[in-house]
Scaffold this active site. Structure first.
Site, PDB file in Angstrom:
ATOM      1  N   SER A   1      35.536  43.672  24.403  1.00 60.97           N
ATOM      2  CA  SER A   1      36.347  44.112  23.289  1.00 60.97           C
ATOM      3  C   SER A   1      35.328  45.182  23.138  1.00 60.97           C
ATOM      4  O   SER A   1      36.563  46.254  22.654  1.00 60.97           O
ATOM      5  CB  SER A   1      36.663  43.056  22.267  1.00 60.97           C
ATOM      6  OG  SER A   1      37.372  42.017  23.219  1.00 60.97           O
TER       7      SER A   1
ATOM      8  N   HIS B   1      40.357  38.099  29.135  1.00 62.32           N
ATOM      9  CA  HIS B   1      40.444  36.659  28.319  1.00 62.32           C
ATOM     10  C   HIS B   1      42.172  35.723  29.027  1.00 62.32           C
ATOM     11  O   HIS B   1      42.016  35.034  29.154  1.00 62.32           O
ATOM     12  CB  HIS B   1      40.532  37.445  27.163  1.00 62.32           C
ATOM     13  CG  HIS B   1      39.615  37.531  25.826  1.00 62.32           C
ATOM     14  ND1 HIS B   1      40.075  38.852  25.703  1.00 62.32           N
ATOM     15  CD2 HIS B   1      38.491  37.346  25.772  1.00 62.32           C
ATOM     16  CE1 HIS B   1      37.910  38.960  24.277  1.00 62.32           C
ATOM     17  NE2 HIS B   1      37.285  38.198  25.041  1.00 62.32           N
TER      18      HIS B   1
ATOM     19  N   LYS C   1      30.219  39.120  13.805  1.00 57.37           N
ATOM     20  CA  LYS C   1      30.579  41.186  13.809  1.00 57.37           C
ATOM     21  C   LYS C   1      32.010  40.842  13.678  1.00 57.37           C
ATOM     22  O   LYS C   1      32.969  40.273  13.100  1.00 57.37           O
ATOM     23  CB  LYS C   1      30.505  40.960  15.297  1.00 57.37           C
ATOM     24  CG  LYS C   1      31.330  40.604  16.599  1.00 57.37           C
ATOM     25  CD  LYS C   1      30.854  40.058  17.698  1.00 57.37           C
ATOM     26  CE  LYS C   1      31.653  39.339  18.018  1.00 57.37           C
ATOM     27  NZ  LYS C   1      31.464  39.541  19.811  1.00 57.37           N
TER      28      LYS C   1
ATOM     29  N   ARG D   1      31.273  36.898  32.759  1.00 57.87           N
ATOM     30  CA  ARG D   1      31.214  37.955  33.253  1.00 57.87           C
ATOM     31  C   ARG D   1      29.926  37.969  34.948  1.00 57.87           C
ATOM     32  O   ARG D   1      30.280  38.667  35.801  1.00 57.87           O
ATOM     33  CB  ARG D   1      31.838  38.870  32.494  1.00 57.87           C
ATOM     34  CG  ARG D   1      32.691  38.349  31.412  1.00 57.87           C
ATOM     35  CD  ARG D   1      32.893  38.814  30.720  1.00 57.87           C
ATOM     36  NE  ARG D   1      31.488  39.305  29.634  1.00 57.87           N
ATOM     37  CZ  ARG D   1      31.494  39.415  28.960  1.00 57.87           C
ATOM     38  NH1 ARG D   1      31.694  41.029  28.261  1.00 57.87           N
ATOM     39  NH2 ARG D   1      30.203  40.084  28.072  1.00 57.87           N
TER      40      ARG D   1
HETATM   41  N1  COA Z   1      36.965  39.274  28.925  1.00 55.53           N
HETATM   42  C1  COA Z   1      36.897  40.054  28.538  1.00 55.53           C
HETATM   43  N2  COA Z   1      35.774  40.181  27.518  1.00 55.53           N
HETATM   44  C2  COA Z   1      34.912  39.589  27.813  1.00 55.53           C
HETATM   45  C3  COA Z   1      35.343  38.278  28.256  1.00 55.53           C
HETATM   46  C4  COA Z   1      36.100  38.153  29.338  1.00 55.53           C
HETATM   47  N3  COA Z   1      37.152  37.104  30.420  1.00 55.53           N
HETATM   48  N4  COA Z   1      35.018  36.572  27.743  1.00 55.53           N
HETATM   49  C5  COA Z   1      33.961  37.064  26.727  1.00 55.53           C
HETATM   50  N5  COA Z   1      34.474  38.659  26.833  1.00 55.53           N
HETATM   51  C6  COA Z   1      33.864  39.505  25.705  1.00 55.53           C
HETATM   52  C7  COA Z   1      34.513  39.507  24.434  1.00 55.53           C
HETATM   53  O1  COA Z   1      35.207  40.745  23.903  1.00 55.53           O
HETATM   54  C8  COA Z   1      33.506  39.867  23.406  1.00 55.53           C
HETATM   55  O2  COA Z   1      33.349  41.688  24.088  1.00 55.53           O
HETATM   56  P1  COA Z   1      32.248  41.855  21.914  1.00 55.53           P
HETATM   57  O3  COA Z   1      30.954  41.317  21.856  1.00 55.53           O
HETATM   58  O4  COA Z   1      32.843  43.436  23.026  1.00 55.53           O
HETATM   59  O5  COA Z   1      33.528  41.571  21.220  1.00 55.53           O
HETATM   60  C9  COA Z   1      31.826  38.759  23.982  1.00 55.53           C
HETATM   61  O6  COA Z   1      32.196  39.462  25.773  1.00 55.53           O
HETATM   62  C10 COA Z   1      31.552  37.843  23.304  1.00 55.53           C
HETATM   63  O7  COA Z   1      33.117  37.566  23.069  1.00 55.53           O
HETATM   64  P2  COA Z   1      33.339  36.061  23.191  1.00 55.53           P
HETATM   65  O8  COA Z   1      33.090  35.082  24.742  1.00 55.53           O
HETATM   66  O9  COA Z   1      34.514  36.314  22.650  1.00 55.53           O
HETATM   67  O10 COA Z   1      32.279  35.503  21.985  1.00 55.53           O
HETATM   68  P3  COA Z   1      32.104  35.297  21.049  1.00 55.53           P
HETATM   69  O11 COA Z   1      31.305  36.362  20.283  1.00 55.53           O
HETATM   70  O12 COA Z   1      33.475  36.370  20.101  1.00 55.53           O
HETATM   71  O13 COA Z   1      32.828  34.063  20.249  1.00 55.53           O
HETATM   72  C11 COA Z   1      32.185  32.279  19.638  1.00 55.53           C
HETATM   73  C12 COA Z   1      31.610  33.703  19.713  1.00 55.53           C
HETATM   74  C13 COA Z   1      33.236  32.345  17.708  1.00 55.53           C
HETATM   75  C14 COA Z   1      32.843  31.439  20.187  1.00 55.53           C
HETATM   76  C15 COA Z   1      30.576  31.564  18.555  1.00 55.53           C
HETATM   77  O14 COA Z   1      30.116  32.237  18.006  1.00 55.53           O
HETATM   78  C16 COA Z   1      31.559  30.591  18.074  1.00 55.53           C
HETATM   79  O15 COA Z   1      31.710  29.028  18.264  1.00 55.53           O
HETATM   80  N6  COA Z   1      31.010  30.670  16.551  1.00 55.53           N
HETATM   81  C17 COA Z   1      31.199  29.089  16.315  1.00 55.53           C
HETATM   82  C18 COA Z   1      30.195  28.905  14.633  1.00 55.53           C
HETATM   83  C19 COA Z   1      29.624  27.757  15.980  1.00 55.53           C
HETATM   84  O16 COA Z   1      30.350  27.004  16.585  1.00 55.53           O
HETATM   85  N7  COA Z   1      28.057  28.160  15.983  1.00 55.53           N
HETATM   86  C20 COA Z   1      27.115  27.292  17.250  1.00 55.53           C
HETATM   87  C21 COA Z   1      27.266  27.780  18.334  1.00 55.53           C
HETATM   88  S1  COA Z   1      26.355  27.236  19.662  1.00 55.53           S
END
Ligand code: COA
Length: 163
Positions: free
Chosen positions: A131, A20, A44, A93
């Site tokens: 994560s 990140h 989650k 990724r």
């Molecule tokens: N390095 C390491 N890990 C990474 C990464 C990187 N560069 N990019 C993503 N990840 C990992 C994260 O750690 C996470 O791991 P986990 O599933 O083990 O926790 C996974 O990839 C995906 O996470 P992330 O990219 O942070 O997405 P998220 O699922 O945590 O967040 C939101 C998603 C919050 C952005 C999305 O749900 C959202 O926008 N929600 C708001 C409601 C909304 O508007 N919904 C409509 C969307 S169309």
């Protein structure tokens, strides 16, 4: 005066990893301001509380120009509007990330036609990181040095005191 370009980098950050952080650094080199937007009610169940997740991001991004940390709930596009953000940053990724990200980008654009998503690739050292993986490794006593900032490692070890 030239208008500042603001990017919003959303996620759960439970916890922030060096992957990140790599994306945040890249974004801060391209945009004037980067708001790391931590979702307060993730789909989650989070291990770390919202204040814990935000504090760890603040520590990790100290000294990075134009980077700030905020929280949001509800729709990401609404948050983007509230902070007058120009783009949503997402990290790609691997190819496997693409389908979900593509869906999200198009849905966000449908909800707000000004919501553009910019994808950035983290350093290849971090392409396998997530994560959840980091938490699992620490839970079972494995080493995560170099994959997360040191304060994150300390907090996780305190959450799983068995090892
Ligand atoms: N390095 C390491 N890990 C990474 C990464 C990187 N560069 N990019 C993503 N990840 C990992 C994260 O750690 C996470 O791991 P986990 O599933 O083990 O926790 C996974 O990839 C995906 O996470 P992330 O990219 O942070 O997405 P998220 O699922 O945590 O967040 C939101 C998603 C919050 C952005 C999305 O749900 C959202 O926008 N929600 C708001 C409601 C909304 O508007 N919904 C409509 C969307 S169309």
């Amino acid at each position: 005066m030239k208008r500042q370009r603001r990017a919003v980098y959303p996620g759960t950050f439970d916890p922030i990893t060096n992957g990140h952080l790599d994306i945040i650094r890249r974004a801060s080199a391209v945009f004037d301001r980067v708001t790391v937007a931590v979702i307060s009610n993730p789909a989650k169940k989070a291990l770390l509380s919202l204040p814990e997740r935000m504090a760890l991001i603040r520590r990790a991004t100290q000294g990075l120009r134009g980077v700030e940390v905020a929280s949001f709930s509800g729709l990401l596009v609404e948050f983007l509007r509230t902070v007058h953000g120009d783009v949503i940053i997402r990290g790609l990724r691997a190819i496997s990330d693409f389908e979900y990200e593509f869906q999200m980008a198009l849905m966000n654009r449908r909800l707000n036609r000004h919501a553009e998503t910019v994808f950035m690739m983290p350093d290849e050292r971090y392409t396998y990181l997530s994560s959840s993986l980091v938490k699992e490794v620490v839970r079972f006593g494995g080493q995560v040095r170099g994959l997360v900032p040191p304060p994150v490692e300390r907090v996780l070890k305190a959450k799983f005191p068995k090892f």
